[in-house]
Design a protein around this motif. Structure first.
Motif, PDB file in Angstrom:
ATOM      1  N   LEU A   1       0.822  -1.203   0.000  1.00 37.97           N
ATOM      2  CA  LEU A   1       0.000   0.000   0.000  1.00 37.97           C
ATOM      3  C   LEU A   1       0.862   1.261   0.000  1.00 37.97           C
ATOM      4  O   LEU A   1       0.547   2.243  -0.682  1.00 37.97           O
ATOM      5  CB  LEU A   1      -0.931   0.005   1.221  1.00 37.97           C
ATOM      6  N   LEU A   2       1.963   1.243   0.746  1.00 36.05           N
ATOM      7  CA  LEU A   2       2.869   2.398   0.747  1.00 36.05           C
ATOM      8  C   LEU A   2       3.468   2.612  -0.633  1.00 36.05           C
ATOM      9  O   LEU A   2       3.588   3.752  -1.102  1.00 36.05           O
ATOM     10  CB  LEU A   2       3.972   2.201   1.781  1.00 36.05           C
TER      11      LEU A   2
ATOM     12  N   ASP B   1       0.709   3.981  -2.881  1.00 36.43           N
ATOM     13  CA  ASP B   1       0.426   5.380  -2.562  1.00 36.43           C
ATOM     14  C   ASP B   1       1.550   6.275  -3.069  1.00 36.43           C
ATOM     15  O   ASP B   1       1.296   7.373  -3.569  1.00 36.43           O
ATOM     16  CB  ASP B   1       0.260   5.572  -1.047  1.00 36.43           C
ATOM     17  N   GLY B   2       2.774   5.824  -2.969  1.00 37.42           N
ATOM     18  CA  GLY B   2       3.911   6.607  -3.446  1.00 37.42           C
ATOM     19  C   GLY B   2       3.895   6.740  -4.964  1.00 37.42           C
ATOM     20  O   GLY B   2       4.221   7.785  -5.510  1.00 37.42           O
TER      21      GLY B   2
ATOM     22  N   GLN C   1       1.160   6.668  -6.909  1.00 35.23           N
ATOM     23  CA  GLN C   1       0.016   7.456  -7.335  1.00 35.23           C
ATOM     24  C   GLN C   1       0.296   8.960  -7.206  1.00 35.23           C
ATOM     25  O   GLN C   1      -0.162   9.756  -7.991  1.00 35.23           O
ATOM     26  CB  GLN C   1      -1.226   7.106  -6.508  1.00 35.23           C
ATOM     27  N   SER C   2       1.073   9.354  -6.215  1.00 34.86           N
ATOM     28  CA  SER C   2       1.369  10.776  -6.048  1.00 34.86           C
ATOM     29  C   SER C   2       2.340  11.256  -7.126  1.00 34.86           C
ATOM     30  O   SER C   2       2.356  12.423  -7.492  1.00 34.86           O
ATOM     31  CB  SER C   2       1.937  11.049  -4.659  1.00 34.86           C
TER      32      SER C   2
END
Length: 178
Positions: A165-166, A169-170, A172-173
């Motif tokens: 997940l990290l 998330d990294g 996607q940004s």
């Protein structure tokens, strides 16, 4: 020459019809008969459900160890074993010196073996209980080990999911928005 054909198996008993709906409804099967209690006949012989070791006197054998209920099995087994060894040595001497007098020694050895066998059979319930306890303890230990293994794998999976997940998330940004 024509051979007569015959069925290799007899037809099933008529009570199989009682189980015809078992696949759809397992509760439709009749209840099993109650356990037999007391004596019963099987193939012409009468048996009893009481599991009682008959005494040596009931079997017509002279008992060589004390008749008290609190027998020291270890001591009595050792005593009978020593006596058996002594009688076997005496039998060997008699066979060498007076071969015609061996029958009495063989009967004595047979009596000792019957007493040993009876003592060992009286320990069977204790052995069965100890074996059952050991089996249950090992099952409990295996299940505890399996639970620990499942917990460890769950923690590893949660850790991997958290890391994934990290990473997601990294990523996607850093992607340009549309």
């Amino acid at each position: 020459m024509a051979m007569a054909t015959s069925s290799s198996y007899p037809p099933p008993p008529p009570y199989y019809r009682l189980y015809k709906d078992y696949e759809k409804d397992p509760s439709s099967a009749p209840e099993p008969p109650p356990p037999i209690d007391g004596s019963y006949q099987l193939f012409g012989a009468t048996y009893t459900t009481d599991v009682v070791l008959p005494s040596l006197e009931d079997q017509g054998v002279r008992q060589l160890y004390p008749k008290s209920p609190d027998i020291d099995f270890k001591k009595e087994l050792r005593t009978l074993n020593r006596e058996l060894q002594l009688h076997i040595l005496e039998l060997a001497d008699i066979l060498v010196e007076r071969p015609s007098q061996y029958a009495r020694r063989v009967e004595d050895i047979s009596l000792i073996f019957k007493n040993l066998h009876h003592l060992l059979n009286s320990l069977r319930p204790h052995q069965a209980r100890a074996t059952l306890i050991h089996m249950l303890e090992s099952q409990i230990q295996r299940r505890k080990q399996a639970i620990e293994d499942i917990k460890q794998r769950r923690e590893e999976a949660q850790k991997l999911l958290g890391e994934s997940l990290l990473i997601l998330d990294g990523n996607q940004s850093s992607l340009p928005s549309v």
